[in-house]
Design a protein around this motif. Structure first.
Motif, PDB file in Angstrom:
ATOM      1  N   LYS A 290      37.741  35.948  29.777  1.00 14.32           N
ATOM      2  CA  LYS A 290      37.942  37.029  30.736  1.00 14.32           C
ATOM      3  C   LYS A 290      38.825  36.531  31.867  1.00 14.32           C
ATOM      4  CE  LYS A 290      36.731  40.775  33.256  1.00 14.32           C
ATOM      5  NZ  LYS A 290      37.920  40.995  34.012  1.00 14.32           N
TER       6      LYS A 290
ATOM      7  N   ARG B 293      31.535  48.860  40.906  1.00 17.47           N
ATOM      8  CA  ARG B 293      32.156  48.936  39.576  1.00 17.47           C
ATOM      9  C   ARG B 293      33.005  47.693  39.303  1.00 17.47           C
ATOM     10  NH1 ARG B 293      35.363  53.132  40.229  1.00 17.47           N
ATOM     11  NH2 ARG B 293      37.306  51.993  40.035  1.00 17.47           N
TER      12      ARG B 293
ATOM     13  N   GLU C  94      30.751  44.798  38.436  1.00 23.68           N
ATOM     14  CA  GLU C  94      30.205  44.927  37.083  1.00 23.68           C
ATOM     15  C   GLU C  94      31.224  44.481  36.041  1.00 23.68           C
ATOM     16  OE1 GLU C  94      28.909  48.975  36.725  1.00 23.68           O
ATOM     17  OE2 GLU C  94      27.298  48.683  38.188  1.00 23.68           O
ATOM     18  N   GLU C  95      32.518  44.717  36.325  1.00 20.23           N
ATOM     19  CA  GLU C  95      33.588  44.307  35.410  1.00 20.23           C
ATOM     20  C   GLU C  95      33.895  42.821  35.532  1.00 20.23           C
ATOM     21  OE1 GLU C  95      36.851  46.889  36.355  1.00 20.23           O
ATOM     22  OE2 GLU C  95      35.781  48.676  35.657  1.00 20.23           O
TER      23      GLU C  95
ATOM     24  N   ASP D 130      35.170  41.288  38.338  1.00 23.58           N
ATOM     25  CA  ASP D 130      36.324  41.005  39.190  1.00 23.58           C
ATOM     26  C   ASP D 130      35.899  40.657  40.609  1.00 23.58           C
ATOM     27  OD1 ASP D 130      38.165  41.607  37.154  1.00 23.58           O
ATOM     28  OD2 ASP D 130      38.002  43.744  37.575  1.00 23.58           O
TER      29      ASP D 130
END
Length: 141
Positions: free
Chosen positions: A54, A81, A84-85, A87
């Motif tokens: 990732k 959000r 959660e990804e 980043d």
């Protein structure tokens, strides 16, 4: 332990290549195998490893010191959000005109962001003033 000439003869007899696996050991370790196939499999394995990793991006959320409650909530949802990804989030607070005289309000706002994201993120860079903007960097836990 086999001599080099005998090993090369065995490889030629099998129609394969003699590949040196570990040259620094005593004695050096070699294998009789199809080098083209070995190279292809190692490239495939490396490509698979690259595909699975990732890449962490830094997303930026821009705010103003006198942000409205609803706008603030929308920005917080976007931040959640991003975490959660996986980043990182750079929270930028821009001061305009006379707002520079009230930097304490901006600092309080960034502290509020820090408290609300405490469960899902850690502070990587504390709030600091860079010219006309205050910046804080958050990373997911």
């Amino acid at each position: 332990m086999v001599s080099i000439t005998e090993a090369l003869a065995r490889a030629a007899e099998a129609g394969l290549d003699l590949v040196e696996i570990s040259p620094n050991s005593a004695p050096p370790v070699c294998k009789v195998l199809d080098f083209g196939k070995y190279k292809f499999q190692s490239q495939k394995k490396a490509a698979e490893a690259r595909k699975k990793q990732k890449i962490v991006e830094i997303k930026e959320i821009k705010m103003r010191p006198n942000i409205d409650t609803h706008d603030y909530e929308v920005k917080m949802k976007a931040m959640e959000r991003f975490f959660e990804e996986g980043d990182k989030v750079k929270v930028t607070l821009r001061f305009r005109g006379r707002e520079m005289a009230h930097q304490d309000l901006g600092f309080k706002l960034l502290m509020k962001v820090k408290e609300e994201t405490l469960e899902i993120a850690k502070v990587e860079a504390e709030p600091r003033l860079e010219g006309r903007q205050m910046v804080m960097l958050l990373a997911p836990k």
